[in-house]
Scaffold this motif. Structure first.
Motif, mmCIF file in Angstrom:
data_model
loop_
_atom_site.group_PDB
_atom_site.id
_atom_site.type_symbol
_atom_site.label_atom_id
_atom_site.label_comp_id
_atom_site.label_asym_id
_atom_site.label_seq_id
_atom_site.Cartn_x
_atom_site.Cartn_y
_atom_site.Cartn_z
ATOM 1 N N GLY A 96 -9.816 39.313 38.359
ATOM 2 C CA GLY A 96 -10.852 39.501 39.331
ATOM 3 C C GLY A 96 -11.008 40.746 40.007
ATOM 4 O O GLY A 96 -11.504 41.007 41.188
ATOM 5 N N PHE A 97 -10.854 41.908 39.106
ATOM 6 C CA PHE A 97 -10.803 43.226 39.759
ATOM 7 C C PHE A 97 -12.396 43.553 39.806
ATOM 8 O O PHE A 97 -12.976 44.194 40.552
ATOM 9 N N PHE A 98 -13.134 43.139 38.648
ATOM 10 C CA PHE A 98 -14.590 43.292 38.575
ATOM 11 C C PHE A 98 -15.293 42.749 39.985
ATOM 12 O O PHE A 98 -16.232 43.422 40.647
ATOM 13 N N LEU A 99 -14.968 41.553 40.286
ATOM 14 C CA LEU A 99 -15.551 40.887 41.253
ATOM 15 C C LEU A 99 -15.188 41.401 42.707
ATOM 16 O O LEU A 99 -15.902 41.494 43.637
ATOM 17 N N ASP A 100 -13.704 42.074 42.591
ATOM 18 C CA ASP A 100 -13.596 42.725 44.127
ATOM 19 C C ASP A 100 -14.189 44.117 44.115
ATOM 20 O O ASP A 100 -14.637 44.357 45.317
ATOM 21 N N GLY A 111 -15.438 33.180 40.716
ATOM 22 C CA GLY A 111 -14.919 33.338 39.410
ATOM 23 C C GLY A 111 -14.710 32.178 38.551
ATOM 24 O O GLY A 111 -14.294 31.123 39.124
ATOM 25 N N LEU A 112 -14.591 32.151 37.338
ATOM 26 C CA LEU A 112 -14.381 31.525 36.365
ATOM 27 C C LEU A 112 -13.381 31.810 35.450
ATOM 28 O O LEU A 112 -13.595 32.769 34.468
ATOM 29 N N GLU A 113 -11.924 31.246 35.530
ATOM 30 C CA GLU A 113 -11.037 31.897 34.523
ATOM 31 C C GLU A 113 -10.337 30.759 33.996
ATOM 32 O O GLU A 113 -9.700 30.030 34.906
ATOM 33 N N PHE A 114 -9.992 30.541 32.695
ATOM 34 C CA PHE A 114 -9.193 29.461 32.208
ATOM 35 C C PHE A 114 -7.471 29.894 32.570
ATOM 36 O O PHE A 114 -6.786 29.036 32.648
ATOM 37 N N ASN A 115 -7.416 31.058 32.458
ATOM 38 C CA ASN A 115 -5.698 31.319 32.529
ATOM 39 C C ASN A 115 -5.298 31.272 33.812
ATOM 40 O O ASN A 115 -5.602 31.739 34.876
ATOM 41 N N MET A 122 -6.407 36.085 41.591
ATOM 42 C CA MET A 122 -7.571 36.316 41.799
ATOM 43 C C MET A 122 -7.754 35.394 43.516
ATOM 44 O O MET A 122 -8.236 36.174 44.362
ATOM 45 N N ARG A 123 -7.186 34.326 43.331
ATOM 46 C CA ARG A 123 -7.186 33.610 44.561
ATOM 47 C C ARG A 123 -6.473 34.027 45.676
ATOM 48 O O ARG A 123 -6.729 34.230 46.929
ATOM 49 N N ASN A 124 -5.228 34.264 45.316
ATOM 50 C CA ASN A 124 -4.080 34.458 46.324
ATOM 51 C C ASN A 124 -3.921 35.927 46.639
ATOM 52 O O ASN A 124 -3.477 36.016 47.891
ATOM 53 N N HIS A 125 -4.315 36.647 45.753
ATOM 54 C CA HIS A 125 -3.946 38.278 46.178
ATOM 55 C C HIS A 125 -5.428 39.012 46.427
ATOM 56 O O HIS A 125 -5.527 39.748 47.242
ATOM 57 N N LEU A 126 -6.753 38.424 45.988
ATOM 58 C CA LEU A 126 -7.811 38.921 45.988
ATOM 59 C C LEU A 126 -8.621 38.146 47.063
ATOM 60 O O LEU A 126 -9.738 38.729 47.753
ATOM 61 N N GLY A 127 -8.337 37.102 47.340
ATOM 62 C CA GLY A 127 -9.154 35.930 48.279
ATOM 63 C C GLY A 127 -10.483 35.762 47.641
ATOM 64 O O GLY A 127 -11.394 35.304 48.525
ATOM 65 N N ILE A 128 -10.535 35.573 46.183
ATOM 66 C CA ILE A 128 -12.043 35.340 45.768
ATOM 67 C C ILE A 128 -11.962 33.858 45.172
ATOM 68 O O ILE A 128 -10.854 33.522 44.409
ATOM 69 N N PRO A 129 -13.063 33.160 45.485
ATOM 70 C CA PRO A 129 -12.859 31.555 44.937
ATOM 71 C C PRO A 129 -12.882 31.733 43.529
ATOM 72 O O PRO A 129 -13.574 32.420 42.744
ATOM 73 N N CYS A 130 -12.024 31.054 42.772
ATOM 74 C CA CYS A 130 -11.980 31.211 41.197
ATOM 75 C C CYS A 130 -11.371 29.592 41.017
ATOM 76 O O CYS A 130 -10.456 29.245 41.330
ATOM 77 N N ILE A 131 -12.291 29.297 39.920
ATOM 78 C CA ILE A 131 -11.757 27.781 39.404
ATOM 79 C C ILE A 131 -11.549 27.902 37.814
ATOM 80 O O ILE A 131 -11.803 28.762 37.112
ATOM 81 N N GLU A 132 -10.518 26.992 37.546
ATOM 82 C CA GLU A 132 -10.085 27.052 35.803
ATOM 83 C C GLU A 132 -10.633 25.919 35.051
ATOM 84 O O GLU A 132 -10.184 25.430 34.289
ATOM 85 N N ILE A 139 -20.220 23.316 38.472
ATOM 86 C CA ILE A 139 -19.094 24.199 39.190
ATOM 87 C C ILE A 139 -19.464 24.477 40.499
ATOM 88 O O ILE A 139 -20.766 24.831 40.891
ATOM 89 N N PHE A 140 -18.622 24.886 41.207
ATOM 90 C CA PHE A 140 -18.820 25.221 42.764
ATOM 91 C C PHE A 140 -19.957 24.219 43.392
ATOM 92 O O PHE A 140 -20.732 24.774 44.094
ATOM 93 N N ASN A 141 -19.575 23.027 43.209
ATOM 94 C CA ASN A 141 -20.376 22.029 43.855
ATOM 95 C C ASN A 141 -21.953 22.242 43.637
ATOM 96 O O ASN A 141 -22.655 22.030 44.445
ATOM 97 N N GLY A 142 -22.179 22.524 42.369
ATOM 98 C CA GLY A 142 -23.445 22.588 41.999
ATOM 99 C C GLY A 142 -24.462 23.977 42.615
ATOM 100 O O GLY A 142 -25.589 24.143 42.616
ATOM 101 N N LYS A 143 -23.797 25.138 43.106
ATOM 102 C CA LYS A 143 -23.998 26.261 43.582
ATOM 103 C C LYS A 143 -24.977 27.112 42.476
ATOM 104 O O LYS A 143 -24.756 26.931 41.193
#
Ligand SMILES: [Zn+2]
Length: 301
Positions: A96-100, A111-115, A122-132, A139-143
């Motif tokens: 998530g460094f780019f998004l930060d 963010g979208l990240e498989f790993n 990304m979620r816990n340390h940067l506070g950026i929404p990310c789904i796997e 994704i993200f409720n049709g956003k």
């Protein structure tokens, strides 16, 4: 494993140009696209990312923070000419460094990240929404997004035409798609010996700029910007001096094991690589040499 044809021309190729890890890369004689055939199944590919066995481990990605942020700021400087702000989705967002960095410039990041390790970071340390989850229009409720970004991702896509159509649907009207990828399909074969690994079967396709134009045309995008950077100086240096035991290399960049970015010397090395790639590399890059390309396209109405 199944034989496939060129995704653009629909014709099979019996022209193998890369052989690595038991996989064969074939070049389309019509358009030059290089693709793995026979190809592993989609389940086998998903397995590779979810279980952290892809060539570069999650921990290496996370410890590569200094370089990732430096490169992110470079790319955001280019992106800013086409998008002032708004909601930005990164596909294959890593830690998530780019998004930060994007958030610091006023973007609202997703963010979208498989790993799972990187997505969790990304979620816990940067506070950026990310789904796997896999890329889809739900994704993200049709956003819908103002910008979609990805870096060194499209070679991994199982069905690039389908995925680019999904990206198109995920964008708002006149939304921007911005990405970086290599040019290996147009590279002269005499440069293959400088490539430490093609990362087969993580990489399923190699494109040239003409292939990227076709991909964008067929999926509802208008190409508005391209920028080529030669990576040959980096590859040449690496082939002469860099292959110490214990280092891992890939075709994108020179990942090394360990906490390489902790010290001043390591940061300096990252800076030198960065300068060679995006400044020296921008001086008259030749099409048949190894390059990385920045692409910006706008959703067509
Ligand atoms: Zn083709």
């Amino acid at each position: 494993m199944k034989e496939i044809s060129c995704i653009f021309c629909g014709i099979p190729s019996d022209n193998p140009v890369i052989e690595e890890n038991g996989f064969i890369g074939k070049r389309c004689l019509e358009c030059g696209l290089i693709y793995i055939s026979p190809r592993p199944t989609q389940d086998e590919i998903i397995d590779l990312y979810g279980h952290n066995s892809a060539h570069i481990s999650a921990q290496e990605h996370i410890s590569d923070e200094y370089r990732k942020r430096l490169y992110a700021r470079h790319h955001l400087g280019k992106l800013k000419k086409f998008a002032e702000g708004g909601q930005i989705l990164e596909i294959g967002a890593g830690a998530g460094f780019f998004l930060d960095e994007a958030r610091k410039l006023g973007f609202d990041p997703f963010g979208l990240e498989f790993n799972p390790h990187q997505a969790g970071f990304m979620r816990n340390h940067l506070g950026i929404p990310c789904i796997e989850k896999p890329l889809s229009t739900d994704i993200f409720n049709g956003k819908r997004f103002d910008v979609i970004y990805h870096c060194d991702v499209i070679s991994h896509l199982y069905d690039p035409l389908f995925d680019f159509k999904v990206m198109n649907s995920l964008l708002k009207d006149h939304g921007i798609l911005f990405f970086e990828t290599g040019n290996f399909a147009e590279m002269d074969q005499s440069y293959y010996s400088y490539i430490p690994t093609f990362m087969y079967p993580d990489h399923l396709f190699f494109f040239g700029l003409n292939n990227l134009k076709t991909l964008l045309e067929k999926t509802g995008f208008e190409l508005i910007y391209t920028k080529r950077y030669s990576i040959f100086p980096q590859l040449w240096l690496k082939s002469k001096f860099g292959n110490h035991q214990g280092q891992k290399n890939d075709v994108h960049e020179f990942h090394q094991t360990g906490n390489r970015n902790n010290g001043l010397v390591e940061k300096l090395k990252v800076r030198v690589n960065y300068g060679m790639r995006y400044y020296a590399g921008a001086v008259s890059p030749k099409q048949n040499r190894p390059q990385t390309i920045l692409i910006c396209a706008r959703k067509k109405l």
